[in-house]
Design a protein around this motif. Structure first.
Motif, short mmCIF file in Angstrom:
data_model
loop_
_atom_site.label_atom_id
_atom_site.label_comp_id
_atom_site.label_asym_id
_atom_site.label_seq_id
_atom_site.Cartn_x
_atom_site.Cartn_y
_atom_site.Cartn_z
N ILE A 70 -1.24 0.97 10.02
CA ILE A 70 -1.38 0.83 8.56
C ILE A 70 -2.83 0.49 8.20
O ILE A 70 -3.40 1.06 7.26
N ASN A 71 -3.45 -0.38 8.98
CA ASN A 71 -4.85 -0.76 8.71
C ASN A 71 -5.78 0.44 8.84
O ASN A 71 -6.68 0.64 8.03
N ILE A 72 -5.55 1.25 9.88
CA ILE A 72 -6.46 2.38 10.14
C ILE A 72 -6.25 3.49 9.10
O ILE A 72 -7.19 4.02 8.54
N ILE A 73 -4.99 3.81 8.85
CA ILE A 73 -4.70 4.96 7.97
C ILE A 73 -4.83 4.57 6.50
O ILE A 73 -5.20 5.39 5.67
N ASN A 74 -4.55 3.32 6.20
CA ASN A 74 -4.65 2.83 4.83
C ASN A 74 -3.91 3.75 3.84
O ASN A 74 -4.52 4.31 2.92
N PRO A 75 -2.61 3.96 4.06
CA PRO A 75 -1.89 4.95 3.24
C PRO A 75 -1.72 4.49 1.80
O PRO A 75 -1.60 3.29 1.53
N GLU A 76 -1.73 5.46 0.89
CA GLU A 76 -1.51 5.09 -0.52
C GLU A 76 -0.06 4.64 -0.72
O GLU A 76 0.20 3.71 -1.48
N PHE A 77 0.87 5.31 -0.03
CA PHE A 77 2.29 4.96 -0.12
C PHE A 77 2.82 4.64 1.26
O PHE A 77 2.58 5.40 2.20
N LEU A 78 3.56 3.55 1.37
CA LEU A 78 4.32 3.26 2.58
C LEU A 78 5.77 3.56 2.26
O LEU A 78 6.30 3.07 1.26
N ILE A 79 6.41 4.37 3.10
CA ILE A 79 7.79 4.78 2.81
C ILE A 79 8.68 4.41 4.00
O ILE A 79 8.85 5.21 4.93
N PRO A 80 9.20 3.17 3.99
CA PRO A 80 10.09 2.77 5.09
C PRO A 80 11.44 3.46 4.98
O PRO A 80 12.02 3.52 3.90
N LEU A 81 11.92 4.00 6.11
CA LEU A 81 13.21 4.68 6.13
C LEU A 81 14.25 3.72 6.70
O LEU A 81 14.22 3.40 7.88
N GLY A 82 15.12 3.25 5.86
CA GLY A 82 16.23 2.43 6.32
C GLY A 82 15.94 0.94 6.37
O GLY A 82 14.84 0.47 6.06
#
Ligand code: SF4
Length: 213
Positions: A70-82
């Motif tokens: 998460i730190n490296i990619i720094n995504p705009e959206f985090l989408i946890p599945l389940g």
């Protein structure tokens, strides 16, 4: 982001093969999202015997890898599945974990927590166990299609003006204008040619401080 790889996936080094992978592919196809456009990862990095649920100590042993991703990619959206992936992200961002009874309410709703957009959805294996869940998964995954671009009104909307004047909390812009604009009451009323005041907030409430600004 999901909980752990299955045995075939572990051997192949690819995520979501098999029946739940087929469900996921269909859900992504419906949302016009290609696997190449998203970064997928697991909370637990290796296969768990008989695909059992992860134990807390296994989550604690593995979550540092996810944190680094998460730190490296720094995504705009985090989408946890389940459940497990969602629960981990809530813990990571110091949020209260809802009771088992209320947990499902997190799914299909965009959250803005500590400057991070998080959109939890049900795990794609869910309809394999309970077919009645298929429509709600289709609805929730379809929302992914709108996250790829901001609201068409974002450049001219009064909310931009209020934000730039320091009168509006950033969360409104992130949750709606650059997030789930389809759920914005202003957007919906514009689409129906219905009148609304300039200072109406995206959730339909009014902020009198914005009046005449
Ligand atoms: S406030 Fe609503 S209508 Fe305005 S840009 Fe944001 S999402 Fe679009």
């Amino acid at each position: 982001e999901r909980q752990a790889p299955g045995e075939v996936e572990d051997n192949n080094g690819t995520m979501f093969l098999g029946p739940s992978g087929e469900v996921l592919n269909k859900l992504l196809d419906n949302a016009n999202v290609s696997r190449n456009e998203i970064y997928m990862t697991n909370l637990i990095k290796c296969h768990l015997p008989k695909n059992r649920k992860p134990k807390q100590q296994e989550i604690e042993a593995c979550h540092h890898y996810l944190d680094q991703e998460i730190n490296i990619i720094n995504p705009e959206f985090l989408i946890p599945l389940g459940h497990y992936a969602t629960r981990y992200l809530l813990q990571k961002y110091n949020q209260k974990i809802p009771s088992k009874h209320d947990f499902y309410k997190l799914y299909g709703t965009l959250h803005y927590i500590h400057q991070q957009k998080i959109y939890p959805v049900q795990h794609p294996a869910a309809p394999l166990h309970d077919g009645s869940l298929q429509p709600v998964l289709e609805k929730n995954y379809h929302k992914l299609s709108i996250f790829s671009h901001p609201c068409k009104w974002a450049p001219t909307c009064p909310m931009k003006h209020y934000y730039e004047k320091g009168l509006l909390d950033k969360k409104w812009r992130e949750l709606y204008c650059f997030g789930d604009w389809e759920s914005c009451k202003r957007y919906q009323m514009e689409e129906q040619n219905k009148y609304h005041e300039d200072w109406m907030l995206p959730d339909g409430s009014y902020d009198e401080i914005l009046k005449n600004k």
